[in-house]
Motif scaffolding. Structure first.
Motif, PDB file in Angstrom:
ATOM      1  N   LYS A  36       0.605  -1.619   0.133  1.00 24.10           N
ATOM      2  CA  LYS A  36       0.400  -0.372   0.004  1.00 24.10           C
ATOM      3  C   LYS A  36       0.834   1.529  -0.052  1.00 24.10           C
ATOM      4  O   LYS A  36       0.294   2.198  -1.035  1.00 24.10           O
ATOM      5  N   ASP A  64      -7.267   2.172 -14.749  1.00 26.56           N
ATOM      6  CA  ASP A  64      -7.708   3.491 -14.181  1.00 26.56           C
ATOM      7  C   ASP A  64      -7.318   4.544 -15.612  1.00 26.56           C
ATOM      8  O   ASP A  64      -7.434   5.062 -15.594  1.00 26.56           O
ATOM      9  N   LEU A  70       2.387   1.335  -3.533  1.00 23.93           N
ATOM     10  CA  LEU A  70       1.565   2.215  -4.548  1.00 23.93           C
ATOM     11  C   LEU A  70       0.730   3.575  -4.464  1.00 23.93           C
ATOM     12  O   LEU A  70       0.665   4.428  -5.105  1.00 23.93           O
ATOM     13  N   ALA A  71       0.959   4.110  -2.807  1.00 26.04           N
ATOM     14  CA  ALA A  71       0.322   4.989  -2.537  1.00 26.04           C
ATOM     15  C   ALA A  71       2.009   6.622  -3.531  1.00 26.04           C
ATOM     16  O   ALA A  71       1.695   7.538  -3.647  1.00 26.04           O
ATOM     17  N   GLY A  83       2.878  10.420  -9.713  1.00 24.51           N
ATOM     18  CA  GLY A  83       2.145  10.815 -11.278  1.00 24.51           C
ATOM     19  C   GLY A  83       1.732   8.774 -11.933  1.00 24.51           C
ATOM     20  O   GLY A  83       0.927   9.225 -12.900  1.00 24.51           O
ATOM     21  N   VAL A  84       1.973   8.222 -11.702  1.00 24.65           N
ATOM     22  CA  VAL A  84       1.758   6.971 -12.518  1.00 24.65           C
ATOM     23  C   VAL A  84       0.566   6.068 -12.209  1.00 24.65           C
ATOM     24  O   VAL A  84      -0.093   6.141 -11.004  1.00 24.65           O
ATOM     25  N   ARG A  85      -0.507   6.009 -12.942  1.00 24.03           N
ATOM     26  CA  ARG A  85      -1.495   5.683 -12.800  1.00 24.03           C
ATOM     27  C   ARG A  85      -1.977   3.990 -12.866  1.00 24.03           C
ATOM     28  O   ARG A  85      -0.826   3.429 -13.784  1.00 24.03           O
ATOM     29  N   ARG A  86      -2.219   3.828 -12.812  1.00 21.97           N
ATOM     30  CA  ARG A  86      -3.263   2.418 -13.193  1.00 21.97           C
ATOM     31  C   ARG A  86      -4.035   2.062 -14.185  1.00 21.97           C
ATOM     32  O   ARG A  86      -4.370   2.940 -15.295  1.00 21.97           O
ATOM     33  N   ARG A  87      -3.781   1.387 -15.391  1.00 19.89           N
ATOM     34  CA  ARG A  87      -3.740   0.559 -16.857  1.00 19.89           C
ATOM     35  C   ARG A  87      -5.252   0.641 -16.812  1.00 19.89           C
ATOM     36  O   ARG A  87      -5.386   1.429 -17.438  1.00 19.89           O
ATOM     37  N   LEU A 133       4.066   5.420  -5.912  1.00 21.33           N
ATOM     38  CA  LEU A 133       3.633   5.577  -7.735  1.00 21.33           C
ATOM     39  C   LEU A 133       2.680   6.660  -8.065  1.00 21.33           C
ATOM     40  O   LEU A 133       2.721   7.755  -8.227  1.00 21.33           O
ATOM     41  N   GLU A 134       1.476   6.544  -6.810  1.00 21.18           N
ATOM     42  CA  GLU A 134       0.603   7.461  -7.106  1.00 21.18           C
ATOM     43  C   GLU A 134       0.390   8.887  -6.990  1.00 21.18           C
ATOM     44  O   GLU A 134       0.084   9.592  -7.551  1.00 21.18           O
ATOM     45  N   ALA A 135       1.326   9.171  -5.657  1.00 19.41           N
ATOM     46  CA  ALA A 135       1.769  10.765  -5.587  1.00 19.41           C
ATOM     47  C   ALA A 135       2.806  10.956  -7.100  1.00 19.41           C
ATOM     48  O   ALA A 135       2.967  12.327  -7.308  1.00 19.41           O
TER      49      ALA A 135
END
Length: 55
Positions: free
Chosen positions: A34, A50, A37-38, A44-48, A40-42
């Motif tokens: 977790k 999403d 993932l947080a 700017g990497v996004r899930r495919r 990576l999202e911070a």
């Protein structure tokens, strides 16, 4: 306590310790994933999965 009862009790105790260790390991690993993932999202990497909604 007979030898058989001692063996069964020890087997259950060892199994309980191993299962508790596995549950603990899974929970610690979940917290680490977790956090990753947080991060990576911070960054700017996004899930495919999403996908942006197209209008």
């Amino acid at each position: 306590m007979s030898a058989h009862a001692l063996f069964v009790t020890a087997a259950y105790a060892i199994t309980a310790v191993v299962l508790a260790g596995l549950v603990g390991w899974i929970l610690l690993d979940q917290r680490a994933r977790k956090r990753e993932l947080a991060a990576l999202e911070a960054a700017g990497v996004r899930r495919r999965s999403d996908k942006a909604v197209k209008s």
